[in-house]
Design an enzyme around this catalytic site. Structure first.
Site, PDB file in Angstrom:
ATOM      1  N   THR A   1       4.115  13.857  -4.930  1.00  0.00           N
ATOM      2  CA  THR A   1       3.585  14.870  -4.025  1.00  0.00           C
ATOM      3  C   THR A   1       2.067  14.995  -4.060  1.00  0.00           C
ATOM      4  OG1 THR A   1       3.970  16.567  -5.725  1.00  0.00           O
ATOM      5  CG2 THR A   1       5.718  16.209  -4.117  1.00  0.00           C
TER       6      THR A   1
ATOM      7  N   LYS B   1       1.962   2.291  -5.054  1.00  0.00           N
ATOM      8  CA  LYS B   1       2.572   1.763  -6.284  1.00  0.00           C
ATOM      9  C   LYS B   1       1.748   2.085  -7.516  1.00  0.00           C
ATOM     10  CE  LYS B   1       2.830  -2.538  -4.779  1.00  0.00           C
ATOM     11  NZ  LYS B   1       2.519  -2.370  -3.353  1.00  0.00           N
TER      12      LYS B   1
ATOM     13  N   THR C   1       2.371 -12.700   3.319  1.00  0.00           N
ATOM     14  CA  THR C   1       1.632 -13.360   2.255  1.00  0.00           C
ATOM     15  C   THR C   1       2.321 -14.690   1.956  1.00  0.00           C
ATOM     16  OG1 THR C   1       0.563 -12.982   0.113  1.00  0.00           O
ATOM     17  CG2 THR C   1       2.890 -12.317   0.313  1.00  0.00           C
TER      18      THR C   1
ATOM     19  N   ASP D   1       0.817  -1.217   0.000  1.00  0.00           N
ATOM     20  CA  ASP D   1       0.000   0.000   0.000  1.00  0.00           C
ATOM     21  C   ASP D   1       0.851   1.268   0.000  1.00  0.00           C
ATOM     22  OD1 ASP D   1      -2.463  -1.557   0.305  1.00  0.00           O
ATOM     23  OD2 ASP D   1      -1.826  -1.849   2.376  1.00  0.00           O
ATOM     24  N   GLU D   2       2.021   1.205  -0.645  1.00  0.00           N
ATOM     25  CA  GLU D   2       2.920   2.361  -0.649  1.00  0.00           C
ATOM     26  C   GLU D   2       2.579   3.392  -1.714  1.00  0.00           C
ATOM     27  OE1 GLU D   2       5.362  -1.325   0.542  1.00  0.00           O
ATOM     28  OE2 GLU D   2       4.063  -0.775  -1.139  1.00  0.00           O
TER      29      GLU D   2
ATOM     30  N   GLN E   1       1.530  -6.372  -2.810  1.00  0.00           N
ATOM     31  CA  GLN E   1       1.973  -6.270  -1.420  1.00  0.00           C
ATOM     32  C   GLN E   1       3.330  -5.559  -1.310  1.00  0.00           C
ATOM     33  OE1 GLN E   1       1.238  -9.822  -2.358  1.00  0.00           O
ATOM     34  NE2 GLN E   1      -0.896  -9.555  -1.896  1.00  0.00           N
TER      35      GLN E   1
ATOM     36  N   GLY F   1      -4.296  -4.584  -4.622  1.00  0.00           N
ATOM     37  CA  GLY F   1      -4.698  -3.892  -5.842  1.00  0.00           C
ATOM     38  C   GLY F   1      -3.979  -2.587  -6.071  1.00  0.00           C
ATOM     39  N   HIS F   2      -4.159  -2.082  -7.272  1.00  0.00           N
ATOM     40  CA  HIS F   2      -3.693  -0.748  -7.646  1.00  0.00           C
ATOM     41  C   HIS F   2      -4.915   0.098  -7.973  1.00  0.00           C
ATOM     42  CE1 HIS F   2       0.321  -2.148  -7.666  1.00  0.00           C
ATOM     43  NE2 HIS F   2       0.318  -2.705  -8.851  1.00  0.00           N
TER      44      HIS F   2
ATOM     45  N   ARG G   1     -10.359  -1.870   4.305  1.00  0.00           N
ATOM     46  CA  ARG G   1      -9.964  -1.863   5.709  1.00  0.00           C
ATOM     47  C   ARG G   1      -9.076  -0.660   6.015  1.00  0.00           C
ATOM     48  NH1 ARG G   1      -7.346  -7.677   6.856  1.00  0.00           N
ATOM     49  NH2 ARG G   1      -6.309  -7.171   4.882  1.00  0.00           N
TER      50      ARG G   1
END
Length: 430
Positions: free
Chosen positions: A414, A16, A239, A13-14, A224, A40-41, A303
């Protein structure tokens, strides 16, 4: 010209999606090499939002070939549903733009049921999975009893393979007081789905090798983050696949020499979904403020994510385990307005200072973060597209992170908008 692997350098969740979308515009082929539809993306292109959980991000860009590699576990029903949803948004999906490895492992209904049962606490340790059957499908793959995509193309041989699979699962189900699965019903369900997924099947290892030799630009995208890697992550809260960059080779059928540049994605702070250790997690108003400003909710599950300060220890470790060439730092703007910002530089474990995340579950739970503090900045960094647009203190923060993790920041994001990006080095041109 380098082929590029994109990996999350924290717990996923960075951000990507935006980076992968930007890179996929320059790529000829986008390969998904591990995971399932549990991550997901979110892509925003010309004002339209696309939520992808299984298909590679190149699928929404005309003229790109998207590939699902053998390292993925594929839920055929989820694939059909995702294709249908994207088709409804005007995306054209055919064999011309999508190929799936013939040796990819399938996720079956029994995998989803077992996953959900375990997460209910009735059968083992709660990991915090998405209950989509990913872990149990990988178990069958390693146990050499999985049903693979190629098996759907051989209807005469499929019943024997399903009998072998059910010899394991029905015994397990009896122990859990679940009714047995009828082989004929499972066979019929898979053969009904076969005409919708088999048109995309291909020998992906050969396809990719041909394109590599022809000079195509290949982008490998994982799901992930590296700290969820089954070997190098916070086991057992991980995972079930290798999320580090080396997984791009085994998960696609190409050798490691096909990979030229590894781009790690890291938030300017840290988040995590699900169970497991999180040394810098914040339980106060600052943590809630970061979560609200960063809209930290899972793409697939919705979540809320756990939030904390940037942890230089884990990113420094990931730089090494994934061989990261450069970091794309995202969501810097979320830290605008903080009086001071903390970064974890080391841990304290049982009274001793250490500079790594230990492998043991107990030790991971006991580590305490050691913080250093830097003044924050009051000006906005949101939407900055050059270093000159950034507050001076924000630049100091970025340089500080580079020093702590031992890796340059080659791209800075940003805002969610793809143009709000400061590029130092294009990975494809490195």
């Amino acid at each position: 010209m380098a082929n590029v692997v994109v990996v999350g350098s924290q717990w996923g969740d960075e951000g990507k999606g935006k980076i992968v979308d930007w890179l996929s515009e320059q790529a000829d082929i986008v390969v998904r090499f591990q995971g399932g539809h549990n991550a997901g993306h979110t892509l925003v292109i010309d004002g339209t939002t696309y939520k992808l959980s299984l298909l590679p991000s190149g699928i929404v860009r005309p003229g790109k070939l998207s590939v699902i590699g053998n390292g993925v576990v594929l839920d055929p029903r989820a694939l059909v549903e995702e294709i249908t949803r994207l088709t409804g948004q005007g995306v054209t999906i055919s064999r011309d733009v999508l190929r799936i490895a013939d040796n990819v492992t399938l996720i079956l209904p029994l995998h989803r049921e077992l996953d959900a049962l375990r997460e209910s606490g009735a059968a083992g340790t709660r990991i915090g999975t998405t209950k989509r059957g990913i872990g149990p499908a990988y178990e069958d793959k390693v146990g050499r009893r999985a049903i693979r995509l190629m098996d759907l193309a051989e209807p005469a041989a499929l019943p024997a393979k399903i009998d072998r699979l059910l010899a394991h699962h029905n015994a397990l189900r009896r122990g859990l007081d679940l009714p047995p699965i009828a082989a004929a019903e499972l066979t019929d369900e898979l053969l009904a789905l076969a005409p919708q997924v088999l048109p995309y099947m291909d020998r992906v290892w050969a396809l990719l090798d041909d394109h590599r030799r022809a000079g195509s630009r290949i982008l490998f995208e994982g799901a992930q983050g590296a700290l969820l890697d089954v070997d190098h992550g916070t086991y057992p809260f991980v995972t079930s696949s290798n999320t580090v960059a080396g997984g791009a080779a085994t998960g696609s059928g190409l050798g490691p020499t096909a990979i030229g540049y590894v781009l790690g994605i890291a938030k300017a702070y840290t988040t995590r979904v699900g169970e497991g250790p999180f040394p810098t997690e914040l339980f106060d108003d600052i943590g809630r403020r970061i979560g609200e400003r960063g809209r930290e909710f899972g793409t697939v599950t919705g979540r809320p994510r756990r939030c904390g300060w940037f942890d230089a220890v884990i990113v420094r470790q990931t730089v090494k385990t994934s061989g990261i060439t450069g970091i794309a730092l995202t969501k810097l703007d979320i830290l605008d307005g903080f009086d001071e910002i903390k970064v974890c530089v080391r841990y304290r474990l049982d009274g001793q200072e250490i500079d790594y995340l230990p492998a043991g579950q107990g030790a991971q739970a006991r580590v305490e973060p050691i913080y250093e503090t830097i003044p924050g900045w009051s000006q906005s960094s949101a939407g900055a597209r050059s270093w000159a647009d950034l507050p001076a203190q924000a630049i100091k923060y970025v340089r500080w992170i580079e020093e702590l993790i031992g890796c340059p920041v080659t791209l800075l994001s940003t805002s969610p908008e793809r143009d709000d990006t400061i590029l130092v080095q294009n990975p494809f041109e490195a």
